[in-house]
Design a protein around this motif. Sequence first.
Motif, PDB file in Angstrom:
ATOM      1  N   ARG A 149       0.882  -1.220  -0.043  1.00  0.00           N
ATOM      2  CA  ARG A 149      -0.038  -0.073   0.079  1.00  0.00           C
ATOM      3  C   ARG A 149       0.906   1.421   0.111  1.00  0.00           C
ATOM      4  O   ARG A 149       0.262   2.227  -0.365  1.00  0.00           O
ATOM      5  CB  ARG A 149      -0.972  -0.167   1.344  1.00  0.00           C
ATOM      6  N   HIS A 150       2.099   1.225   0.470  1.00  0.00           N
ATOM      7  CA  HIS A 150       2.637   2.344   0.394  1.00  0.00           C
ATOM      8  C   HIS A 150       4.136   2.434  -0.010  1.00  0.00           C
ATOM      9  O   HIS A 150       5.039   3.200   0.231  1.00  0.00           O
ATOM     10  CB  HIS A 150       2.872   2.855   1.965  1.00  0.00           C
ATOM     11  N   ARG A 165     -12.628   3.874   3.763  1.00  0.00           N
ATOM     12  CA  ARG A 165     -12.248   5.114   3.283  1.00  0.00           C
ATOM     13  C   ARG A 165     -13.489   5.617   2.418  1.00  0.00           C
ATOM     14  O   ARG A 165     -13.672   7.107   2.516  1.00  0.00           O
ATOM     15  CB  ARG A 165     -11.078   4.828   2.172  1.00  0.00           C
ATOM     16  N   VAL A 168       3.273  10.422   2.314  1.00  0.00           N
ATOM     17  CA  VAL A 168       4.299   9.530   2.046  1.00  0.00           C
ATOM     18  C   VAL A 168       4.737   9.183   3.544  1.00  0.00           C
ATOM     19  O   VAL A 168       5.085  10.006   4.160  1.00  0.00           O
ATOM     20  CB  VAL A 168       5.097  10.164   0.965  1.00  0.00           C
ATOM     21  N   THR A 196      -6.507  18.367   3.783  1.00  0.00           N
ATOM     22  CA  THR A 196      -6.227  17.720   2.503  1.00  0.00           C
ATOM     23  C   THR A 196      -6.132  16.247   2.638  1.00  0.00           C
ATOM     24  O   THR A 196      -5.979  15.462   1.613  1.00  0.00           O
ATOM     25  CB  THR A 196      -4.960  18.164   1.588  1.00  0.00           C
ATOM     26  N   ALA A 197      -6.074  15.643   3.853  1.00  0.00           N
ATOM     27  CA  ALA A 197      -5.884  14.396   4.327  1.00  0.00           C
ATOM     28  C   ALA A 197      -6.408  14.211   5.651  1.00  0.00           C
ATOM     29  O   ALA A 197      -6.702  14.901   6.321  1.00  0.00           O
ATOM     30  CB  ALA A 197      -4.450  14.087   4.143  1.00  0.00           C
ATOM     31  N   GLY A 253      -5.398  10.041   2.170  1.00  0.00           N
ATOM     32  CA  GLY A 253      -5.075  11.101   1.429  1.00  0.00           C
ATOM     33  C   GLY A 253      -6.509  11.701   0.609  1.00  0.00           C
ATOM     34  O   GLY A 253      -6.965  10.609   0.146  1.00  0.00           O
ATOM     35  N   TRP A 254      -6.633  12.771   0.642  1.00  0.00           N
ATOM     36  CA  TRP A 254      -7.835  13.251  -0.320  1.00  0.00           C
ATOM     37  C   TRP A 254      -7.229  14.227  -1.372  1.00  0.00           C
ATOM     38  O   TRP A 254      -6.800  13.398  -2.604  1.00  0.00           O
ATOM     39  CB  TRP A 254      -8.753  14.111   0.403  1.00  0.00           C
ATOM     40  N   GLU A 255      -6.860  15.508  -1.415  1.00  0.00           N
ATOM     41  CA  GLU A 255      -6.276  16.275  -2.413  1.00  0.00           C
ATOM     42  C   GLU A 255      -4.724  15.918  -2.334  1.00  0.00           C
ATOM     43  O   GLU A 255      -3.826  16.078  -3.700  1.00  0.00           O
ATOM     44  CB  GLU A 255      -6.479  17.691  -2.183  1.00  0.00           C
ATOM     45  N   ASP A 256      -4.210  15.503  -1.357  1.00  0.00           N
ATOM     46  CA  ASP A 256      -2.778  15.241  -1.290  1.00  0.00           C
ATOM     47  C   ASP A 256      -2.468  13.802  -1.147  1.00  0.00           C
ATOM     48  O   ASP A 256      -3.340  13.063  -0.406  1.00  0.00           O
ATOM     49  CB  ASP A 256      -2.174  16.012  -0.301  1.00  0.00           C
ATOM     50  N   HIS A 257      -1.221  13.475  -1.507  1.00  0.00           N
ATOM     51  CA  HIS A 257      -0.995  11.768  -1.220  1.00  0.00           C
ATOM     52  C   HIS A 257      -0.062  11.771  -0.265  1.00  0.00           C
ATOM     53  O   HIS A 257       1.169  12.307  -0.452  1.00  0.00           O
ATOM     54  CB  HIS A 257      -0.462  11.338  -2.548  1.00  0.00           C
ATOM     55  N   GLU A 287      -3.351   6.379   5.008  1.00  0.00           N
ATOM     56  CA  GLU A 287      -4.116   5.946   4.016  1.00  0.00           C
ATOM     57  C   GLU A 287      -5.311   6.906   3.511  1.00  0.00           C
ATOM     58  O   GLU A 287      -6.325   6.483   2.612  1.00  0.00           O
ATOM     59  CB  GLU A 287      -4.688   4.502   4.201  1.00  0.00           C
TER      60      GLU A 287
END
Length: 359
Positions: free
Chosen positions: A75-76, A274, A196, A299-300, A190-194, A188
Amino acid sequence: MIELPDFPWDRLAPYKELAQAHADGIADLSIGTPVDPVPPVARKALAAAADSPGYPQTYGTARLREAAAGWLRRRHGVTVDPADVLPTIGSKELVAWLPTLLGAGRGDRVVIPELAYPTYDVGARLAGAEPYAVDGLLAVGPERVPLVWVNSPSNPTGRVLPAEHLRKVVAWARERGAVVASDECYLELGWEDHPVSVLHPDVCGGSHEGLLAVHSLSKRSNLAGYRAGFVSGDPVLVKRLLEVRKHAGMMVSSPVQAAMAAVLDDDEHADEQRERYARRREVLRPALERAGWRIDHSTAGLYLWATDGTGCWDQVRVLAEKGILVAPGDFYGVAGRAHVRIALTATDERIDAVVRRLQ
C-alpha cells in the motif's frame, strides 16, 4: 512528581452537555472515535484466537509481523524486514512512552509540531524532558536533541508534508544523531494530497537508520477498541524498544494480534471504510463553508480544520448550541486558538443532521 497538563477533553464537558440538550440529540464530531462496524474479517480472527491461555509475545507473532510488512510494501511502497516490526497497544501508548523508551530525560528537549496531538507533549514530560513545539528546525539551532516527532497527515490540521520536506527533516536529524518518529496513523486517508511514509525511499534514501514509523489500525479498520498498532523502521531502534517492552510487560493480546494480521492482509474493508469517510467529507465540508467557516489544510486525514474568524471556544459554543460538538483548536497548541477540529467519525445520519443544522 511530574507536572502534566490537565486532560484536555475534561474542559469540553460543559459544551457536551449543551449539545446533548438539542432536541434532535448530539452530533459528536469532537474526539474522533470510530462509529462504523469492526470488519467481519477482524471479528472472525479474534474469535478463532479467543482460546489463548498463555502469555502473548511482546515481539508479536511471525504472522502479524509479515502481514504488517506486506501492507507497508503493498500500500505504501515501503520495504521492511518483518523482523523490524513491533506491535504496540494502540499508537497512543507508544507516543506517550517513546521518549522514555529511547532514554530521553532531564535536560533534553523533544521536538514536536507546533500544532500537535497533545500526547507528544505529555510523552516528553513523562520522560522528564522538555517538549519543544516548533515547525522550523532551524530554530533549534546547533542543539542536540534525542527525538523529533513529525505527523503527516497531521492531527489536527490534515496537512500533508511532502517528501522533500520530510527528506530535510531526516537529513537534519541524522546530522545531529536524533531519532525521527513519524506518526502515520492517517497515511491511507489522503484526499487532495498523497501522504508518504518517512520510510519510503524517496524520503530516507533507502536507509531506515534513525527512523521509526508509527501506525494504528483504529481508523483504517475501526479497531480503536482493540488497541492495535505497530512501529517499524531502524532495526537497531526496534530491537531496543523490544528489549525494554519485554521487561515492562507491554504486550498486545494474542486474539488482538490475530485480528491485526487479518485486517492488514485485507484491503477491501479498508477501501470501503475510506469511501464512507469520503462521502461524509463531501457533504460536511461545503455545509461548513456555506455557514461561514473557512477550511484550512485538511487535504488528508479524518478532520476538517475550520475557522469562522472568532476564538476557538466561541466557535465551540456556537456549534454546541446547534447540538454539534467539536474540539477547540487550542487543545493542539496556542497556534490553534482561532480554529476548531471537526471529525468525520460520525454516522451518515449524524453527519446529515449536522448539515441540516448548519443551513
